[in-house]
Design a protein around this motif. Structure first.
Motif, PDB file in Angstrom:
ATOM      1  N   ALA A  78       0.831  -1.205   0.000  1.00  0.00           N
ATOM      2  CA  ALA A  78       0.000   0.000   0.000  1.00  0.00           C
ATOM      3  C   ALA A  78       0.862   1.250   0.000  1.00  0.00           C
ATOM      4  O   ALA A  78       0.572   2.233  -0.698  1.00  0.00           O
ATOM      5  CB  ALA A  78      -0.933  -0.001   1.214  1.00  0.00           C
ATOM      6  N   GLN A  79       1.947   1.221   0.775  1.00  0.00           N
ATOM      7  CA  GLN A  79       2.870   2.355   0.811  1.00  0.00           C
ATOM      8  C   GLN A  79       3.491   2.605  -0.557  1.00  0.00           C
ATOM      9  O   GLN A  79       3.513   3.738  -1.053  1.00  0.00           O
ATOM     10  CB  GLN A  79       3.971   2.093   1.829  1.00  0.00           C
ATOM     11  N   VAL A 112       1.746   9.604   2.931  1.00  0.00           N
ATOM     12  CA  VAL A 112       1.401   8.198   3.119  1.00  0.00           C
ATOM     13  C   VAL A 112       1.612   7.801   4.572  1.00  0.00           C
ATOM     14  O   VAL A 112       0.755   7.145   5.188  1.00  0.00           O
ATOM     15  CB  VAL A 112       2.228   7.306   2.179  1.00  0.00           C
ATOM     16  N   TYR A 113       2.731   8.216   5.151  1.00  0.00           N
ATOM     17  CA  TYR A 113       2.989   7.874   6.543  1.00  0.00           C
ATOM     18  C   TYR A 113       2.007   8.586   7.478  1.00  0.00           C
ATOM     19  O   TYR A 113       1.609   8.026   8.513  1.00  0.00           O
ATOM     20  CB  TYR A 113       4.437   8.208   6.918  1.00  0.00           C
ATOM     21  N   ALA A 114       1.600   9.793   7.132  1.00  0.00           N
ATOM     22  CA  ALA A 114       0.593  10.487   7.942  1.00  0.00           C
ATOM     23  C   ALA A 114      -0.725   9.721   7.925  1.00  0.00           C
ATOM     24  O   ALA A 114      -1.412   9.610   8.949  1.00  0.00           O
ATOM     25  CB  ALA A 114       0.397  11.913   7.424  1.00  0.00           C
ATOM     26  N   LEU A 115      -1.109   9.194   6.751  1.00  0.00           N
ATOM     27  CA  LEU A 115      -2.320   8.380   6.669  1.00  0.00           C
ATOM     28  C   LEU A 115      -2.164   7.115   7.502  1.00  0.00           C
ATOM     29  O   LEU A 115      -3.065   6.755   8.285  1.00  0.00           O
ATOM     30  CB  LEU A 115      -2.603   8.010   5.216  1.00  0.00           C
ATOM     31  N   PHE A 116      -1.051   6.431   7.349  1.00  0.00           N
ATOM     32  CA  PHE A 116      -0.841   5.180   8.079  1.00  0.00           C
ATOM     33  C   PHE A 116      -0.853   5.413   9.595  1.00  0.00           C
ATOM     34  O   PHE A 116      -1.335   4.562  10.350  1.00  0.00           O
ATOM     35  CB  PHE A 116       0.469   4.540   7.658  1.00  0.00           C
ATOM     36  N   ALA A 117      -0.316   6.549  10.024  1.00  0.00           N
ATOM     37  CA  ALA A 117      -0.315   6.851  11.454  1.00  0.00           C
ATOM     38  C   ALA A 117      -1.730   7.012  11.997  1.00  0.00           C
ATOM     39  O   ALA A 117      -1.974   6.823  13.194  1.00  0.00           O
ATOM     40  CB  ALA A 117       0.499   8.118  11.717  1.00  0.00           C
ATOM     41  N   ALA A 162     -10.386   8.289   2.475  1.00  0.00           N
ATOM     42  CA  ALA A 162     -10.315   9.413   1.541  1.00  0.00           C
ATOM     43  C   ALA A 162     -10.356  10.747   2.274  1.00  0.00           C
ATOM     44  O   ALA A 162      -9.657  11.698   1.900  1.00  0.00           O
ATOM     45  CB  ALA A 162     -11.475   9.336   0.549  1.00  0.00           C
ATOM     46  N   ASN A 163     -11.157  10.846   3.324  1.00  0.00           N
ATOM     47  CA  ASN A 163     -11.272  12.092   4.086  1.00  0.00           C
ATOM     48  C   ASN A 163      -9.945  12.469   4.734  1.00  0.00           C
ATOM     49  O   ASN A 163      -9.563  13.650   4.766  1.00  0.00           O
ATOM     50  CB  ASN A 163     -12.369  11.943   5.135  1.00  0.00           C
ATOM     51  N   ALA A 164      -9.225  11.456   5.244  1.00  0.00           N
ATOM     52  CA  ALA A 164      -7.910  11.734   5.837  1.00  0.00           C
ATOM     53  C   ALA A 164      -6.962  12.303   4.785  1.00  0.00           C
ATOM     54  O   ALA A 164      -6.277  13.310   5.024  1.00  0.00           O
ATOM     55  CB  ALA A 164      -7.340  10.456   6.444  1.00  0.00           C
ATOM     56  N   LEU A 165      -6.921  11.681   3.608  1.00  0.00           N
ATOM     57  CA  LEU A 165      -6.050  12.182   2.540  1.00  0.00           C
ATOM     58  C   LEU A 165      -6.509  13.555   2.045  1.00  0.00           C
ATOM     59  O   LEU A 165      -5.688  14.415   1.719  1.00  0.00           O
ATOM     60  CB  LEU A 165      -6.033  11.182   1.378  1.00  0.00           C
ATOM     61  N   TYR A 166      -7.804  13.746   1.968  1.00  0.00           N
ATOM     62  CA  TYR A 166      -8.367  15.024   1.507  1.00  0.00           C
ATOM     63  C   TYR A 166      -7.878  16.177   2.386  1.00  0.00           C
ATOM     64  O   TYR A 166      -7.450  17.222   1.885  1.00  0.00           O
ATOM     65  CB  TYR A 166      -9.888  14.922   1.523  1.00  0.00           C
TER      66      TYR A 166
END
Length: 298
Positions: A78-79, A112-117, A162-166
């Protein structure tokens, strides 16, 4: 048609297609950086689904001793996929900016790491959404039944990611994720919407939730519900940071039954209210309301 005629016909078709790309069409996009690959974005999302709900997607027996390895088998691909796809999207969005205003090379990986966190937090939110479906639908035989079978869970899972990435400012990818769920479920949730805890969409087909919608905790909506905007002028800013609110607010513990339409950024449905089926609502209602007919003047 002879073989020679078939070849000539194909050559003519290719000539016409090449000529169509010579026209000034907005969809051509030939001389920019590579656009994101939709299939790759969806593959990354499927890996994230595995990470968030591993026991429901694994093809082998799991145990605590193998959990770390099993999670890494999905987190690492995924990363890799997301880093490339976010880089493509950001390069495309920055293509007309001066060099000093473009995102730095490490921006994609940091996102990507911010999303994973945030995945543990998103798992907690998803847990509440799943329990809301189980607790509010007597037809649900188990939590597993909800996870495997309910379209609302797929739509909400895609929305949460998606909201986190947005909100991290990632272009394109969030909308690809929610539109993937839209095509699979008939539930259209814009990644910019704000949705609280324990959100339940029953049945789901035809649900529309606009970009500036605010939904509180413990809200239930049924199939065919639209949380939309009133007629919008063409000059409304497309900037996701715009303060213009076009879509309604549902406060905590609101229920909206099938086929209802609630429109407008100033429309607030107060907490503990019930909006009956097929209601057309363009004005705010106070807490503890029960609305069973249109509020439009006769």
């Amino acid at each position: 048609m002879s073989h020679e005629d078939e070849e000539q016909e194909l050559e003519n078709i290719l000539d016409a297609l090449v000529q169509s790309y010579a026209q000034p069409l907005a969809i051509n996009s030939l001389e920019t950086t590579a656009l994101p690959n939709r299939r790759a974005v969806i593959d990354a999302f499927k890996h994230i689904q595995h990470v968030m709900l591993l026991g429901y997607f694994s093809t082998r027996t799991l145990s605590k001793s193998t959990l770390r390895l099993a999670l890494s088998e999905h987190l690492l691909p995924a990363q890799e996929i997301l880093c490339e796809q976010i880089q493509r999207a950001s390069k495309w969005e920055d293509r007309h900016k001066p060099d000093d205003e473009r995102r730095p090379s490490g921006w994609c990986k940091s996102n990507v790491y911010a999303l994973f966190a945030r995945l543990p937090e998103l798992r907690e939110l998803l847990h509440g959404d799943i329990l809301a479906a189980y607790n509010n639908d007597p037809a649900a035989e188990s939590v597993e039944d909800v996870v495997f079978s309910y379209p609302g869970i797929l739509a909400i899972t895609a929305y949460r990611v998606a909201n986190a990435l947005y909100h991290q400012g990632v272009p394109m990818i969030p909308r690809i994720l929610t539109e993937h769920a839209h095509m699979r479920t008939g539930i259209d949730i814009h990644p910019g919407a704000t949705i609280g805890k324990n959100f339940f969409i029953d049945h789901g087909t035809g649900v529309v939730i606009g970009a500036t919608t605010n939904i509180g905790d413990d809200v239930k909506i049924y199939q065919g519900v639209t949380l939309g905007s009133l007629s919008v002028k063409s000059d409304v800013p497309r900037d996701r940071e715009s303060s213009i609110k076009r879509h309604p607010t549902l406060e905590d513990n609101v229920t909206v039954y099938a086929g209802s339409t609630i429109l407008g950024g100033e429309t607030v449905v107060g907490e503990n209210s019930v909006i009956g089926g097929n209601v057309w609502l363009t004005e705010s209602v106070p807490p503890n309301s029960k609305i069973y007919r249109t509020n439009d003047p006769e």
